[in-house]
Write a protein that holds these residues in place. Structure first.
Motif, short mmCIF file in Angstrom:
data_model
loop_
_atom_site.label_atom_id
_atom_site.label_comp_id
_atom_site.label_asym_id
_atom_site.label_seq_id
_atom_site.Cartn_x
_atom_site.Cartn_y
_atom_site.Cartn_z
N HIS A 1 -6.99 -2.42 4.23
CA HIS A 1 -8.13 -2.29 3.32
C HIS A 1 -8.02 -3.24 2.12
CE1 HIS A 1 -5.84 1.27 1.34
NE2 HIS A 1 -5.49 0.15 0.78
N HIS A 2 -6.88 -3.90 1.99
CA HIS A 2 -6.80 -4.91 0.95
C HIS A 2 -7.30 -6.26 1.44
CE1 HIS A 2 -4.50 -2.42 -1.85
NE2 HIS A 2 -4.03 -1.87 -0.76
N HIS B 1 0.81 -1.20 0.00
CA HIS B 1 0.00 0.00 0.00
C HIS B 1 0.85 1.26 0.00
CE1 HIS B 1 -3.43 2.45 -0.25
NE2 HIS B 1 -2.71 3.26 0.50
CU LIG Z 1 -3.98 0.03 -0.48
#
Ligand SMILES: [Cu+2]
Ligand code: HEM
Lengths: 259, 527
Positions: B298-299, B249
């Motif tokens: 959030h993945h 990220h």
């Molecule tokens: Cu991300």
């Protein structure tokens, strides 16, 4: 090649104002690099602590298989080598060439001792069948001719032993042994050794790299390429060596002493 | 010209002088050549992948080949194009000049970084001929560690080395920015491009080591079966995802922050106005860098992490929107009442703002846990990240190329060709990826070889768009050769830029500055 300017007989590259300026920049670069090293090991430490909290018994039992004596010996060796490295830097800064050579050579010798001890630890582990995951499960023929896995053989042996022998050979007392549920004993046993081999293995590679680097600055000392006016490489390598030691100082209790 | 000017290009001659150069400007050009070759390769894979999806079922090749091409497309684009892209090419070229330095702090290390990228790329690329990899660029365990072939090892090793290259470049930029600024160039006077590169460098140094250890663990897992990611041995494959996204990220911002730096430069120059909110733009880069470390979860909304973690990650993820929006509003405020010139670079900058905004807003959808369950692993995600990475970074890369081309080569890049390229890329991009939002919403899963017949039209539109993008980039490439051969002499400052690189000759002399500049004001003093 970059043009070089001269200050007090020593060079600094054309894009720096002075030798001092270059020295400070290099030092900052080295520190940043060391941060990345620590972060990389940080990933391993995080993984280790997660699994340690998931399977405390397995990790406890696993760590008992390691030789605290050898681990402690290596800790002392590395601590001593940090000291000789610091001496080496100091001698170079003061222009005491011969003493510097001795100090650096001793440091390299310590690295060698460390690796030899590690070699014996590893081969002993392979010998008794504690090997990383996949190989712990490879099948081979046992003495009685049936197919068993390395882990299976280890546990079969443990089951056959009397309590006293178990304590002697596997360093597990009765309650500790009972604590390992059958599942844990067969299934997650190798996980601890997965961490052990990966963490100590990557650390070992760093020791080798460090020894190589120290050898490199040793040659520089011999060839008079470093001295009181210019000692950045010596100091940089020294810092690297201290970090390698520092990481071991964390690895030793984590791997050998948990529980 | 009567006498040939002495500059970094003719300072030394011969291919060997390039391969051993310590000049940051030449290294920048070497990166350009290398990365553009990777981009070409990745682009061919993209076009093939898209071509296969022209009809449902088999169009050109087997599902197996499809998976491999998709993997190489993703891995090449991410690790060899977008991550190193702007920092390695333009950062190398302009960062030292912009702060009034003669070079980066560690020129040798800089050259070494280039070689590491090449070695890493060679090792990764060798798997194309040895044993193709079909894991996708994320190398998720347990598929990568247990199921698929051994090609994963060299592939991942190559990426590991490329990561090293990235770390070393970042380290170099940080020390350069700290230590080599010209007198009077305080941190609050460095150009916004430098702020962006500096924040990126921090991310490179802090995040990449985690990728390094993750990849090493994957190799250990595959060779020794150490069990850390293998549930059979008590490990947990989801840990891999945590590690991977803890890097990847922030890596998204390694890709986008430099692009934002470029946009700041373009907006300032082509609006001929003092940049609005310098401090806000500068520090929002740092803010983005900081927050980006806290959002990897959030993945993994559907990975079985706790609900609490989901809510937390969702919230923090949306926080990234704040500094991002600050930048966007400041650019718009700068353009407001400026004398805007819609030259090609400015078109790319506006394209960036447009596409990146769409990418960003759809990101908010994905950051909402409930929505993500609907969109997870559908084409919606594919569209989202292409809008962000391609619409964002590549737009900026093209803008940067045309903007700094005169400085680098002494020749002007044809504005007309730049605009034509822009029209193709921009429209093609929307034709390609907008339908994918709809496809995703309709439920077409990503990474699939086949799809339901109802999705056919939208897929064909998308494939058609990919040809437009391809054409756009070919025009862009043609523009490079055309400018080199036929371009007008550029002069020192063809676009009226205010940062330091425009005060020196084009192409710059070997040592950048005749004498070290002394700064008395900020970087964008138009009016
Ligand atoms: Cu991300
Ligand atoms: C002509 C432009 C492009 C087209 C038509 C295209 C098309 C595609 C397609 C069809 C996929 C497979 C999606 C899936 O099944 O999940 C894909 C995946 C991907 N693309 Fe692109 N792409 C293009 C450019 C780029 C660029 C420039 C990048 C660089 C950032 C990029 C990064 C990726 C990544 C990271 C993946 C995921 C691969 C994976 O899941 O392993 N693409 N692209």
């Amino acid at each position: 090649m970059s043009t070089a300017n001269h200050t007090g007989g020593f060079h600094h590259a054309h894009h720096f104002d002075s030798a001092e300026h270059q020295y400070e920049s290099s030092k900052q670069g080295i520190w940043l690099f060391l941060v990345t090293e620590i972060l990389m090991f940080g990933g391993l430490f995080v993984g280790y602590s997660i699994y340690h909290s998931l399977y405390p018994q397995v990790f406890h039992a696993g760590s008992k298989q390691l030789s605290v004596v050898l681990g402690a010996l290596n800790t002392v060796v590395l601590l001593f080598s940090s000291f000789t490295m610091a001496l080496g830097i100091n001698y170079v800064q003061r222009g005491l060439k011969n003493k510097a050579i001795i100090a650096l050579a001793v440091t390299i010798a310590c690295a060698a001792i460390f690796m030899v001890v590690k070699f014996f630890e590893y081969t002993h582990k392979f010998h008794v069948g504690t090997v990383p995951g996949k190989y712990a499960y490879t099948e081979e023929l046992s003495a009685s001719g049936e197919k068993v896995t390395k882990v299976g053989a280890l546990l079969a042996e443990a089951n056959k032993l009397s309590v006293a022998e178990r304590e002697h050979k596997l360093h597990l007392d009765e309650t500790e042994y009972e604590h390992l549920t059958l599942l844990e004993r067969t299934k997650n046993w190798p996980l601890f050794f997965g961490f052990y081999f990966v963490m100590s293995g990557i650390h070992g590679l760093h020791v080798l790299a460090g020894a190589f680097l120290i050898f490199w600055v040793l040659l520089k000392v011999i060839k008079n390429q470093v001295g009181p006016e210019y000692y950045t490489p010596v100091e940089g390598v020294g810092l690297f060596w201290h970090v390698v030691d520092l990481i071991w100082i964390y690895l030793f209790p984590l791997l050998y002493l948990v529980g | 010209m009567a006498h040939e000017q002495h500059n970094y290009l003719n300072h030394q001659k011969g291919i060997w002088s390039w391969l051993t150069t310590l000049d940051h400007k030449r290294i920048g050009i070497m990166y350009f050549v290398a990365i553009m070759s990777f981009f070409f390769l990745g682009g061919v894979f993209a076009l093939l992948v898209r071509a296969e999806l022209f009809t449902p079922g088999k169009t050109l090749f087997s599902a197996d080949v499809y998976n491999r091409m998709m993997t190489y497309h993703g891995a090449i684009m991410v690790f060899m194009v977008i991550v190193p892209g702007i920092p390695a090419i333009f950062g190398n070229f302009v960062l030292p000049i912009m702060i009034g330095a003669k070079d980066v702090a560690f020129p040798r290390l800089n050259l070494m970084s280039w070689y590491m990228l090449m070695i890493g790329a060679a090792i990764t690329g060798s798997t194309l001929f040895l044993e193709n990899v079909d894991t996708g660029w994320t190398f998720y365990t347990p598929y990568s560690s247990i199921k698929t072939g051994m090609g994963v090892i060299p592939m991942v090793l190559g990426v590991f080395i490329i990561g090293f290259s990235s770390i070393l470049t970042g380290l170099n930029f940080i020390v350069t920015t700290h230590k080599l600024r010209a007198p009077g160039m305080t941190m609050n006077r460095i150009p916004l491009m430098v702020w962006a590169l500096y924040s990126t460098a921090i991310l490179q140094v802090l995040a990449t080591p985690v990728l390094a250890i993750t990849l090493l663990l994957l190799i250990a897992e595959k060779t020794l079966g150490v069990g850390i990611f293998d549930p059979q041995l008590g490990g947990d494959p989801v840990l891999f995802q945590h590690f991977f996204w803890f890097y990847s990220h922030p890596a998204v911002y390694i890709m986008i922050l430099p692009a934002m730096g470029v946009i700041s430069e373009l907006v300032a120059t082509y609006s001929r106005k003092i940049i609005f909110g310098y401090t806000a733009i500068a520090y929002s880069s740092l803010a983005i860098a900081g927050v980006s470390f806290l959002v990897w979860g959030h993945h993994m909304f559907v990975s079985g992490q706790s609900e609490f973690a989901g809510v937390l990650f969702s919230f923090i993820t949306m926080l990234v929107g704040v500094p991002t929006a600050i930048k966007l509003f400041n650019w718009i405020a700068t353009m407001y009442k400026g004398s805007i010139r819609l030259d090609a670079p400015m078109l790319f900058a506006i394209g960036f703002m447009f596409l990146f905004t769409i990418g960003g807003l759809t990101g908010v959808y994905l950051a909402s846990t409930g929505m993500d369950i609907h969109f997870h692993d559908t084409y919606f995600v594919v569209a989202h990240f292409h809008y962000v990475m391609v619409g964002g970074t590549l737009m900026a890369l093209m803008g940067a190329l045309i903007y700094w081309f005169p400085k680098v080569t002494g020749k002007i890049y044809s504005d007309l060709l730049g605009r034509i390229s822009w029209v193709f890329i921009f429209s093609g991009f929307n034709v390609t990826f907008f339908p994918q939002f709809i496809l995703g919403n309709m439920g077409m899963p990503r990474r699939y070889y086949d799809y339901l017949p109802t999705f056919t039209e939208l897929n064909q539109m998308s494939t058609f768009g990919s040809w437009l993008i391809g054409t756009g980039f070919l025009v862009g490439l043609f523009g490079v050769f055309y400018a080199l051969l036929k371009g007008k002499e550029a002069g020192n400052n063809p676009f009226g830029g205010k940062t330091l690189e425009w005060t020196i000759p084009s192409p710059p002399p070997h040592e950048n500055f005749e004498k070290t500049p002394v700064l008395t004001g900020g970087p964008y003093e138009y009016r």
